[in-house]
Write a protein that holds these residues in place. Structure first.
Motif, PDB file in Angstrom:
ATOM      1  N   ILE A 135       0.884  -1.162   0.000  1.00 32.10           N
ATOM      2  CA  ILE A 135       0.000   0.000   0.000  1.00 32.10           C
ATOM      3  C   ILE A 135       0.922   1.212   0.000  1.00 32.10           C
ATOM      4  CG2 ILE A 135      -1.809   1.209   1.258  1.00 32.10           C
ATOM      5  CD1 ILE A 135      -2.524  -1.469   2.543  1.00 32.10           C
ATOM      6  N   ALA A 136       1.091   1.818  -1.184  1.00 35.44           N
ATOM      7  CA  ALA A 136       2.108   2.847  -1.370  1.00 35.44           C
ATOM      8  C   ALA A 136       1.562   4.231  -1.019  1.00 35.44           C
ATOM      9  CB  ALA A 136       2.606   2.831  -2.809  1.00 35.44           C
ATOM     10  N   PHE A 137       2.439   5.084  -0.511  1.00 31.88           N
ATOM     11  CA  PHE A 137       2.087   6.457  -0.158  1.00 31.88           C
ATOM     12  C   PHE A 137       2.882   7.410  -1.040  1.00 31.88           C
ATOM     13  CE2 PHE A 137       0.845   3.901   3.334  1.00 31.88           C
ATOM     14  CZ  PHE A 137      -0.185   4.567   3.983  1.00 31.88           C
ATOM     15  N   THR A 138       2.185   8.232  -1.803  1.00 27.55           N
ATOM     16  CA  THR A 138       2.864   9.167  -2.692  1.00 27.55           C
ATOM     17  C   THR A 138       3.319  10.397  -1.913  1.00 27.55           C
ATOM     18  OG1 THR A 138       0.795  10.278  -3.251  1.00 27.55           O
ATOM     19  CG2 THR A 138       1.451   8.426  -4.632  1.00 27.55           C
ATOM     20  N   ALA A 139       4.308  11.107  -2.448  1.00 28.94           N
ATOM     21  CA  ALA A 139       4.841  12.302  -1.797  1.00 28.94           C
ATOM     22  C   ALA A 139       3.878  13.474  -1.970  1.00 28.94           C
ATOM     23  CB  ALA A 139       6.198  12.646  -2.392  1.00 28.94           C
ATOM     24  N   GLY A 140       4.054  14.494  -1.151  1.00 27.69           N
ATOM     25  CA  GLY A 140       3.264  15.708  -1.318  1.00 27.69           C
ATOM     26  C   GLY A 140       2.448  16.081  -0.101  1.00 27.69           C
ATOM     27  N   GLY A 141       2.473  15.249   0.933  1.00 29.15           N
ATOM     28  CA  GLY A 141       1.748  15.602   2.147  1.00 29.15           C
ATOM     29  C   GLY A 141       0.263  15.330   2.049  1.00 29.15           C
ATOM     30  N   THR A 142      -0.415  15.492   3.168  1.00 27.44           N
ATOM     31  CA  THR A 142      -1.854  15.250   3.227  1.00 27.44           C
ATOM     32  C   THR A 142      -2.578  16.570   3.441  1.00 27.44           C
ATOM     33  OG1 THR A 142      -1.860  14.945   5.610  1.00 27.44           O
ATOM     34  CG2 THR A 142      -1.473  12.991   4.259  1.00 27.44           C
ATOM     35  N   GLU A 143      -3.869  16.517   3.304  1.00 31.35           N
ATOM     36  CA  GLU A 143      -4.710  17.679   3.574  1.00 31.35           C
ATOM     37  C   GLU A 143      -5.614  17.353   4.744  1.00 31.35           C
ATOM     38  OE1 GLU A 143      -8.144  20.438   1.410  1.00 31.35           O
ATOM     39  OE2 GLU A 143      -7.151  18.816   0.331  1.00 31.35           O
ATOM     40  N   GLY A 144      -5.717  18.276   5.704  1.00 22.61           N
ATOM     41  CA  GLY A 144      -6.581  18.048   6.848  1.00 22.61           C
ATOM     42  C   GLY A 144      -7.999  17.742   6.405  1.00 22.61           C
ATOM     43  N   GLY A 145      -8.590  16.691   6.950  1.00 23.81           N
ATOM     44  CA  GLY A 145      -9.942  16.310   6.586  1.00 23.81           C
ATOM     45  C   GLY A 145     -10.003  15.224   5.524  1.00 23.81           C
ATOM     46  N   ALA A 146      -8.866  14.906   4.895  1.00 19.32           N
ATOM     47  CA  ALA A 146      -8.862  13.838   3.894  1.00 19.32           C
ATOM     48  C   ALA A 146      -9.056  12.496   4.597  1.00 19.32           C
ATOM     49  CB  ALA A 146      -7.556  13.842   3.114  1.00 19.32           C
ATOM     50  N   SER A 147      -9.954  11.676   4.042  1.00 23.00           N
ATOM     51  CA  SER A 147     -10.269  10.379   4.644  1.00 23.00           C
ATOM     52  C   SER A 147      -9.615   9.258   3.844  1.00 23.00           C
ATOM     53  CB  SER A 147     -11.792  10.163   4.660  1.00 23.00           C
ATOM     54  OG  SER A 147     -12.439  11.211   5.343  1.00 23.00           O
ATOM     55  N   TYR A 148      -9.071   8.284   4.551  1.00 24.68           N
ATOM     56  CA  TYR A 148      -8.405   7.152   3.904  1.00 24.68           C
ATOM     57  C   TYR A 148      -8.983   5.848   4.451  1.00 24.68           C
ATOM     58  CZ  TYR A 148      -5.271  10.969   2.890  1.00 24.68           C
ATOM     59  OH  TYR A 148      -4.774  12.182   2.483  1.00 24.68           O
ATOM     60  N   ARG A 149      -9.292   4.923   3.554  1.00 29.68           N
ATOM     61  CA  ARG A 149      -9.850   3.631   3.958  1.00 29.68           C
ATOM     62  C   ARG A 149      -9.110   2.516   3.237  1.00 29.68           C
ATOM     63  NH1 ARG A 149     -16.190   2.302   4.147  1.00 29.68           N
ATOM     64  NH2 ARG A 149     -15.825   3.170   6.211  1.00 29.68           N
ATOM     65  N   VAL A 150      -8.618   1.568   4.016  1.00 30.17           N
ATOM     66  CA  VAL A 150      -8.043   0.338   3.463  1.00 30.17           C
ATOM     67  C   VAL A 150      -9.017  -0.785   3.787  1.00 30.17           C
ATOM     68  CG1 VAL A 150      -6.159  -1.314   3.607  1.00 30.17           C
ATOM     69  CG2 VAL A 150      -5.666   1.135   3.681  1.00 30.17           C
ATOM     70  N   THR A 151      -9.429  -1.516   2.768  1.00 30.22           N
ATOM     71  CA  THR A 151     -10.389  -2.611   2.945  1.00 30.22           C
ATOM     72  C   THR A 151      -9.705  -3.936   2.633  1.00 30.22           C
ATOM     73  OG1 THR A 151     -12.216  -1.165   2.298  1.00 30.22           O
ATOM     74  CG2 THR A 151     -12.621  -3.537   2.247  1.00 30.22           C
ATOM     75  N   LEU A 152      -9.783  -4.874   3.576  1.00 30.86           N
ATOM     76  CA  LEU A 152      -9.225  -6.214   3.392  1.00 30.86           C
ATOM     77  C   LEU A 152     -10.370  -7.220   3.402  1.00 30.86           C
ATOM     78  CD1 LEU A 152      -6.106  -6.060   5.760  1.00 30.86           C
ATOM     79  CD2 LEU A 152      -6.232  -5.509   3.333  1.00 30.86           C
ATOM     80  N   THR A 153     -10.426  -8.064   2.374  1.00 32.32           N
ATOM     81  CA  THR A 153     -11.503  -9.049   2.239  1.00 32.32           C
ATOM     82  C   THR A 153     -10.897 -10.423   1.952  1.00 32.32           C
ATOM     83  OG1 THR A 153     -12.893  -7.328   1.279  1.00 32.32           O
ATOM     84  CG2 THR A 153     -13.667  -9.593   1.092  1.00 32.32           C
ATOM     85  N   GLY A 154     -11.230 -11.406   2.783  1.00 33.92           N
ATOM     86  CA  GLY A 154     -10.720 -12.746   2.566  1.00 33.92           C
ATOM     87  C   GLY A 154     -11.657 -13.587   1.708  1.00 33.92           C
ATOM     88  N   ALA A 155     -11.156 -14.723   1.296  1.00 31.39           N
ATOM     89  CA  ALA A 155     -11.975 -15.679   0.540  1.00 31.39           C
ATOM     90  C   ALA A 155     -12.650 -16.635   1.520  1.00 31.39           C
ATOM     91  CB  ALA A 155     -11.098 -16.444  -0.445  1.00 31.39           C
ATOM     92  N   ALA A 156     -13.588 -17.411   1.003  1.00 31.09           N
ATOM     93  CA  ALA A 156     -14.298 -18.381   1.833  1.00 31.09           C
ATOM     94  C   ALA A 156     -13.300 -19.349   2.461  1.00 31.09           C
ATOM     95  CB  ALA A 156     -15.321 -19.130   0.997  1.00 31.09           C
ATOM     96  N   GLY A 157     -13.403 -19.530   3.753  1.00 29.68           N
ATOM     97  CA  GLY A 157     -12.512 -20.457   4.438  1.00 29.68           C
ATOM     98  C   GLY A 157     -11.253 -19.820   4.974  1.00 29.68           C
ATOM     99  N   SER A 158     -10.966 -18.598   4.626  1.00 25.92           N
ATOM    100  CA  SER A 158      -9.751 -17.951   5.123  1.00 25.92           C
ATOM    101  C   SER A 158      -9.987 -17.415   6.528  1.00 25.92           C
ATOM    102  CB  SER A 158      -9.342 -16.801   4.201  1.00 25.92           C
ATOM    103  OG  SER A 158     -10.253 -15.724   4.326  1.00 25.92           O
ATOM    104  N   GLU A 159      -8.906 -17.087   7.215  1.00 31.71           N
ATOM    105  CA  GLU A 159      -9.039 -16.585   8.567  1.00 31.71           C
ATOM    106  C   GLU A 159      -9.736 -15.220   8.624  1.00 31.71           C
ATOM    107  OE1 GLU A 159      -5.101 -16.411  10.107  1.00 31.71           O
ATOM    108  OE2 GLU A 159      -4.397 -14.906   8.692  1.00 31.71           O
ATOM    109  N   TRP A 160      -9.709 -14.467   7.538  1.00 28.39           N
ATOM    110  CA  TRP A 160     -10.377 -13.174   7.497  1.00 28.39           C
ATOM    111  C   TRP A 160     -11.875 -13.321   7.228  1.00 28.39           C
ATOM    112  CZ3 TRP A 160      -8.362  -8.258   8.286  1.00 28.39           C
ATOM    113  CH2 TRP A 160      -6.977  -8.209   8.500  1.00 28.39           C
ATOM    114  N   GLY A 161     -12.247 -14.420   6.609  1.00 31.59           N
ATOM    115  CA  GLY A 161     -13.653 -14.569   6.226  1.00 31.59           C
ATOM    116  C   GLY A 161     -13.959 -13.711   5.008  1.00 31.59           C
ATOM    117  N   THR A 162     -15.185 -13.824   4.530  1.00 29.98           N
ATOM    118  CA  THR A 162     -15.558 -13.112   3.300  1.00 29.98           C
ATOM    119  C   THR A 162     -16.086 -11.700   3.562  1.00 29.98           C
ATOM    120  OG1 THR A 162     -17.780 -14.081   3.428  1.00 29.98           O
ATOM    121  CG2 THR A 162     -16.122 -15.259   2.112  1.00 29.98           C
TER     122      THR A 162
END
Length: 416
Positions: A208-235
């Motif tokens: 999950i790469a982060f580009t240069a240039g800084g952030t802006e206050g109020g910017a929202s970031y979401r990382v979503t992880l989804t597993g497959a059936a039978g995995s420890e994360w679940g679907t």
């Protein structure tokens, strides 16, 4: 040779008397005004210098008012931060009590919630003339500091520039983060998935790469992880969210998201997923060692208009109603207390700096006034002595002129 048309003695006496009267007028002006340089015609260079210094004195009077206002504003915020620290310490005591098995945790939780509400009230009310250094901090550029005018700096070429003391705002609010809804275009993305989204033994291990240039206050970031059936994360998709605060860097965003993902994996005893961070770029590499069929999907989303959580937002998560919650609360409260202590210490340092600057400005104004006085003020003792001497000279000058005017009358004796 004597002449009845030209009286040289009278002319000399008259000029002398005029000179004495002129000097006497100057001395009388000094005594009445208290100044040797009253206007530009008295001494243009000295008058000009004194006027520039006088204008600086007036400017520093306004600066002293600004510093006094800033000192009061920081003082209110400091009192609030210290009060919040005391309340958090009281909450810690109740959390420690909740560690026992034979206590009424429900009543302790009620007390904690009341103290939490009081903290929220203090952080919201700690304002002076509309400026609150403890809460309601914007997520716009420059909102992380409050500038207080502290000085006027005059250079050798006569130009003037203003200096300020930047007081860092200390957000001790208890509000939760609010995610944004407006998506960022591809060109504005801060974080992206650098390789295939499917993570597994036979697949890639994307970062999950982060580009240069800084952030802006109020910017929202979401990382979503989804597993497959039978995995420890679940679907079911698991979301990790962060709303950037004003002044955050890419590494700040990376650190927070990484901590959330590791906490979730550890809390659920996941053994097949690891997250590692590049110490320079903040890039987070996701590795999944589950069976080949059970891959882990990685997705990233960004929005613009979120609202960052208050510095004490974790207070809302403290719940000592059961043993697990009491144990988690004990770990959480230490960080919250440290946050409030750091805030109070920072405000205390800023407040001391403002007070020191205000004292210096007062001394500087005194020095400027003294300098102006040495340039234009009259020496009253010398003026008094000079006045007596000139009055005597004036009387003698009048007598000398009278004698000179009587000289032509002696010619009459020649014709008797």
């Amino acid at each position: 040779m004597s002449s009845i048309l030209t009286n040289n003695s009278a002319m000399v006496a008259l000029q002398t008397l005029k000179s004495i009267n002129n000097d006497l007028g100057k001395v009388q002006s000094e005594i009445s005004t208290g100044k040797t340089v009253e206007s530009a015609k008295d001494n243009a260079a000295t008058w000009a210098i004194s006027k520039v210094m006088s204008s600086d004195v007036e400017g520093f009077k306004a600066i002293s008012d600004s510093l006094s206002l800033g000192s009061s504003t920081v003082g209110v915020a400091l009192d609030g931060a210290e009060g919040i620290t005391d309340l958090l310490t009281e909450i810690k005591g109740k959390i420690v009590n909740s560690q026992e098995e034979n206590v009424d945790r429900a009543k302790i939780q009620t007390d904690i919630e009341a103290l939490r509400d009081q903290i929220s009230s203090i952080s919201g009310a700690a304002q002076f003339n509309g400026l609150n250094l403890l809460s309601n901090i914007d997520n716009t550029a420059g909102s992380g500091t409050a500038s207080i005018l502290s000085s006027l700096d005059r250079s050798g070429d006569g130009s003037v520039s203003a200096s300020s003391i930047d007081v860092s705002k200390q957000d001790l609010g208890t509000s939760a983060a609010v995610l944004g809804t407006t998506a960022v275009g591809a060109a504005g993305d801060l974080i992206t998935v650098s390789a295939a989204a499917a993570v597994g033994p036979a697949g890639a291990t994307p970062a999950i790469a982060f580009t240069a240039g800084g952030t802006e206050g109020g910017a929202s970031y979401r990382v979503t992880l989804t597993g497959a059936a039978g995995s420890e994360w679940g679907t079911t998709a698991v979301n990790f969210d962060y709303v950037a605060r004003d002044g955050d860097t890419e590494m700040d965003v990376s650190d927070n998201l990484l901590q959330q993902m590791n906490d979730y994996a550890n809390a659920n005893d996941f053994a097949n997923t690891t997250f590692t961070q590049n110490a320079t770029t903040g890039a987070i590499t996701v590795a999944n060692t589950d069976v080949a069929a059970n891959t882990l999907g990685v997705a990233v989303a960004e929005t613009l208009d979120g609202t960052a959580a208050g510095g004490l937002a974790a207070l809302a998560e403290i719940d000592v109603s059961d043993a697990d919650g009491a144990a988690a609360a004990l770990a959480s409260i230490e960080g919250l207390i440290q946050t409030s202590i750091d805030a109070a210490a920072s405000l205390g340092s800023d407040g001391k700096r403002i007070e020191t600057q205000n004292e210096f400005v007062g001394k500087l104004m005194d020095g400027l006034k003294s300098g102006i006085g040495s340039l234009v003020d009259a020496d009253m003792e010398a003026a008094s002595a000079k006045l007596q001497a000139l009055q005597t000279q004036q009387q003698l000058g009048v007598q000398a002129l009278s004698i000179a005017n009587q000289a032509p009358q002696t010619i009459l004796s020649l014709f008797r």
